[in-house]
Design an enzyme around this catalytic site. Sequence first.
Site, PDB file in Angstrom:
ATOM      1  N   GLY A  12       5.823   3.346  -9.195  1.00  0.00           N
ATOM      2  CA  GLY A  12       3.950   2.990  -9.088  1.00  0.00           C
ATOM      3  C   GLY A  12       4.277   3.901  -8.172  1.00  0.00           C
ATOM      4  O   GLY A  12       2.922   4.142  -8.274  1.00  0.00           O
TER       5      GLY A  12
ATOM      6  N   GLU B 194       4.634   1.417  -1.279  1.00  0.00           N
ATOM      7  CA  GLU B 194       4.775   0.631  -1.947  1.00  0.00           C
ATOM      8  C   GLU B 194       2.971   1.524  -2.946  1.00  0.00           C
ATOM      9  O   GLU B 194       2.281   1.482  -1.797  1.00  0.00           O
ATOM     10  CB  GLU B 194       4.272  -0.442  -1.879  1.00  0.00           C
ATOM     11  CG  GLU B 194       5.811  -1.252  -2.694  1.00  0.00           C
ATOM     12  CD  GLU B 194       5.727  -1.884  -3.627  1.00  0.00           C
ATOM     13  OE1 GLU B 194       4.559  -1.127  -4.275  1.00  0.00           O
ATOM     14  OE2 GLU B 194       7.147  -2.079  -4.040  1.00  0.00           O
ATOM     15  N   ASP B 195       3.030   0.652  -4.067  1.00  0.00           N
ATOM     16  CA  ASP B 195       1.928   0.976  -4.793  1.00  0.00           C
ATOM     17  C   ASP B 195       0.985   0.234  -4.186  1.00  0.00           C
ATOM     18  O   ASP B 195       0.091   0.217  -3.777  1.00  0.00           O
ATOM     19  CB  ASP B 195       1.893   1.211  -6.293  1.00  0.00           C
ATOM     20  CG  ASP B 195       2.794   0.774  -6.926  1.00  0.00           C
ATOM     21  OD1 ASP B 195       2.977  -0.559  -6.440  1.00  0.00           O
ATOM     22  OD2 ASP B 195       2.856   0.810  -7.928  1.00  0.00           O
TER      23      ASP B 195
ATOM     24  N   ASP C  73       0.798  -7.245  -4.746  1.00  0.00           N
ATOM     25  CA  ASP C  73      -0.354  -8.347  -5.740  1.00  0.00           C
ATOM     26  C   ASP C  73       0.259  -9.839  -5.211  1.00  0.00           C
ATOM     27  O   ASP C  73      -0.246 -10.401  -3.875  1.00  0.00           O
ATOM     28  CB  ASP C  73      -0.234  -7.956  -6.675  1.00  0.00           C
ATOM     29  CG  ASP C  73      -0.561  -8.371  -8.082  1.00  0.00           C
ATOM     30  OD1 ASP C  73      -1.924  -8.213  -7.998  1.00  0.00           O
ATOM     31  OD2 ASP C  73      -0.696  -9.055  -9.063  1.00  0.00           O
TER      32      ASP C  73
ATOM     33  N   LYS D  53      -4.415  -6.573  -2.785  1.00  0.00           N
ATOM     34  CA  LYS D  53      -4.785  -7.394  -3.791  1.00  0.00           C
ATOM     35  C   LYS D  53      -4.662  -9.057  -2.392  1.00  0.00           C
ATOM     36  O   LYS D  53      -4.096  -9.615  -3.652  1.00  0.00           O
ATOM     37  CB  LYS D  53      -4.171  -7.748  -4.801  1.00  0.00           C
ATOM     38  CG  LYS D  53      -5.822  -7.074  -5.618  1.00  0.00           C
ATOM     39  CD  LYS D  53      -4.877  -6.891  -7.278  1.00  0.00           C
ATOM     40  CE  LYS D  53      -5.450  -6.253  -8.026  1.00  0.00           C
ATOM     41  NZ  LYS D  53      -4.266  -6.615  -9.132  1.00  0.00           N
TER      42      LYS D  53
ATOM     43  N   PHE E 283      -6.842  -6.072 -12.503  1.00  0.00           N
ATOM     44  CA  PHE E 283      -6.268  -4.562 -12.687  1.00  0.00           C
ATOM     45  C   PHE E 283      -6.596  -3.412 -12.434  1.00  0.00           C
ATOM     46  O   PHE E 283      -7.677  -2.865 -13.579  1.00  0.00           O
ATOM     47  CB  PHE E 283      -5.740  -5.018 -13.777  1.00  0.00           C
ATOM     48  CG  PHE E 283      -4.416  -4.789 -14.893  1.00  0.00           C
ATOM     49  CD1 PHE E 283      -2.990  -5.148 -13.676  1.00  0.00           C
ATOM     50  CD2 PHE E 283      -4.060  -3.832 -15.214  1.00  0.00           C
ATOM     51  CE1 PHE E 283      -1.712  -5.276 -14.339  1.00  0.00           C
ATOM     52  CE2 PHE E 283      -2.999  -3.260 -15.347  1.00  0.00           C
ATOM     53  CZ  PHE E 283      -1.280  -3.944 -14.742  1.00  0.00           C
ATOM     54  N   VAL E 284      -5.691  -2.599 -11.793  1.00  0.00           N
ATOM     55  CA  VAL E 284      -5.856  -1.304 -11.749  1.00  0.00           C
ATOM     56  C   VAL E 284      -5.203  -0.668 -11.861  1.00  0.00           C
ATOM     57  O   VAL E 284      -3.767  -0.593 -12.586  1.00  0.00           O
ATOM     58  CB  VAL E 284      -6.483  -1.183 -10.562  1.00  0.00           C
ATOM     59  CG1 VAL E 284      -7.714  -1.174  -9.866  1.00  0.00           C
ATOM     60  CG2 VAL E 284      -4.957  -1.135  -9.424  1.00  0.00           C
TER      61      VAL E 284
ATOM     62  N   ASP F  94       0.586   1.525 -14.021  1.00  0.00           N
ATOM     63  CA  ASP F  94       0.159   1.498 -15.019  1.00  0.00           C
ATOM     64  C   ASP F  94      -0.178   0.432 -15.918  1.00  0.00           C
ATOM     65  O   ASP F  94      -0.423  -0.107 -15.521  1.00  0.00           O
ATOM     66  CB  ASP F  94       1.526   1.928 -15.689  1.00  0.00           C
ATOM     67  CG  ASP F  94       2.449   0.762 -15.600  1.00  0.00           C
ATOM     68  OD1 ASP F  94       2.749   0.355 -14.543  1.00  0.00           O
ATOM     69  OD2 ASP F  94       3.480  -0.336 -16.689  1.00  0.00           O
TER      70      ASP F  94
ATOM     71  N   ARG G 131      -0.351   6.439 -15.929  1.00  0.00           N
ATOM     72  CA  ARG G 131      -0.163   6.299 -14.075  1.00  0.00           C
ATOM     73  C   ARG G 131      -0.896   7.784 -13.984  1.00  0.00           C
ATOM     74  O   ARG G 131      -0.503   8.099 -12.599  1.00  0.00           O
ATOM     75  CB  ARG G 131       1.446   6.645 -14.178  1.00  0.00           C
ATOM     76  CG  ARG G 131       2.056   5.205 -14.145  1.00  0.00           C
ATOM     77  CD  ARG G 131       3.416   5.070 -14.274  1.00  0.00           C
ATOM     78  NE  ARG G 131       4.454   4.293 -14.518  1.00  0.00           N
ATOM     79  CZ  ARG G 131       4.562   3.408 -14.400  1.00  0.00           C
ATOM     80  NH1 ARG G 131       4.050   2.904 -12.996  1.00  0.00           N
ATOM     81  NH2 ARG G 131       5.503   2.069 -14.211  1.00  0.00           N
TER      82      ARG G 131
HETATM   83  P1  IMP Z   1       3.473  -8.056  -7.193  1.00  0.00           P
HETATM   84  O1  IMP Z   1       2.709  -9.198  -7.762  1.00  0.00           O
HETATM   85  O2  IMP Z   1       3.483  -7.569  -5.749  1.00  0.00           O
HETATM   86  O3  IMP Z   1       5.040  -8.115  -6.938  1.00  0.00           O
HETATM   87  O4  IMP Z   1       3.279  -6.402  -7.859  1.00  0.00           O
HETATM   88  C1  IMP Z   1       4.191  -5.994  -8.824  1.00  0.00           C
HETATM   89  C2  IMP Z   1       4.474  -4.806  -9.634  1.00  0.00           C
HETATM   90  O5  IMP Z   1       3.109  -4.965 -10.649  1.00  0.00           O
HETATM   91  C3  IMP Z   1       3.880  -3.936  -8.119  1.00  0.00           C
HETATM   92  O6  IMP Z   1       4.240  -3.261  -7.454  1.00  0.00           O
HETATM   93  C4  IMP Z   1       2.634  -2.863  -9.463  1.00  0.00           C
HETATM   94  O7  IMP Z   1       3.841  -2.146  -9.868  1.00  0.00           O
HETATM   95  C5  IMP Z   1       2.851  -4.277 -10.506  1.00  0.00           C
HETATM   96  N1  IMP Z   1       1.478  -4.160 -10.202  1.00  0.00           N
HETATM   97  C6  IMP Z   1       0.322  -5.328  -9.714  1.00  0.00           C
HETATM   98  N2  IMP Z   1      -0.534  -5.138  -9.849  1.00  0.00           N
HETATM   99  C7  IMP Z   1      -1.244  -4.060 -10.183  1.00  0.00           C
HETATM  100  C8  IMP Z   1      -2.259  -3.669 -11.395  1.00  0.00           C
HETATM  101  O8  IMP Z   1      -3.643  -3.987 -10.908  1.00  0.00           O
HETATM  102  N3  IMP Z   1      -2.156  -2.350 -11.439  1.00  0.00           N
HETATM  103  C9  IMP Z   1      -0.919  -2.225 -12.342  1.00  0.00           C
HETATM  104  N4  IMP Z   1       0.195  -2.380 -11.914  1.00  0.00           N
HETATM  105  C10 IMP Z   1       0.083  -3.722 -10.975  1.00  0.00           C
HETATM  106 MG    MG Z   2       5.702  -1.286  -7.694  1.00  0.00          MG
END
Ligand code: IMP
Ligand code: MG
Length: 180
Positions: free
Chosen positions: A43, A97-98, A101, A129, A152-153, A159, A165
């Site tokens: 991402g 990081e992207d 979440d 977020k 959700f973005v 993606d 992407r």
């Molecule tokens: P985490 O929930 O912080 O562990 O995020 C895990 C991964 O989920 C991130 O690195 C993203 O690749 C993906 N992700 C989380 N939120 C979104 C979203 O809103 N759109 C797309 N991918 C997401």
């Molecule tokens: Mg990611």
Amino acid sequence: MEKDILKVLVSEEQIKARIQELGVEISREYEGKNPVVLGVLKGVVVFYADMIRHITVPCQMDFMCLSSYQGTKSSGNMIVKQDMSVDVSGRHVLILEDIYDTGGSLNYTYHHLMSKNPASVKICTLLDKPERRRSGITLKPDWVGFTIPNEFVVGYGLDFNEHYRNLPYVGVLKPEAYQK
Ligand code: IMP
Ligand code: MG
């Protein structure tokens, strides 16, 4: 692709301007430190490519790839699918990081790195977020591009089922796009 987007949350222009600001701050922080800039695939690729060109001090690039395995209903169990290639022992590491979440993947990455005895680890995430953060996760990014609401973005590297992407901005999908 564009027709599936309900609204643009962060425009190309906004991203560009913010990356310039972050570049100044990050370059100042890492003056003389030759950091390893670590991207967590996949991402982050679009953000990484833009961000790295605004880091004006010498640095090294590296990547790792995480995967979550869902053996049980609770996801968030991570494994390292592809580890870094640089030895980061004694080095300053900046994680790019992207999105931050629930926090599971960034926390995993952080602790994985700390076990390699780096001199320091800092975090820069394009999107944050905070409403989604899993309880008990206290790790705070050192730099955040944009704090966004609980939606959700997609786009700019992010993606939905590996689509979108390559959109140049961060947008919210129309509900019907999830049904495809
Ligand atoms: P985490 O929930 O912080 O562990 O995020 C895990 C991964 O989920 C991130 O690195 C993203 O690749 C993906 N992700 C989380 N939120 C979104 C979203 O809103 N759109 C797309 N991918 C997401
Ligand atoms: Mg990611």
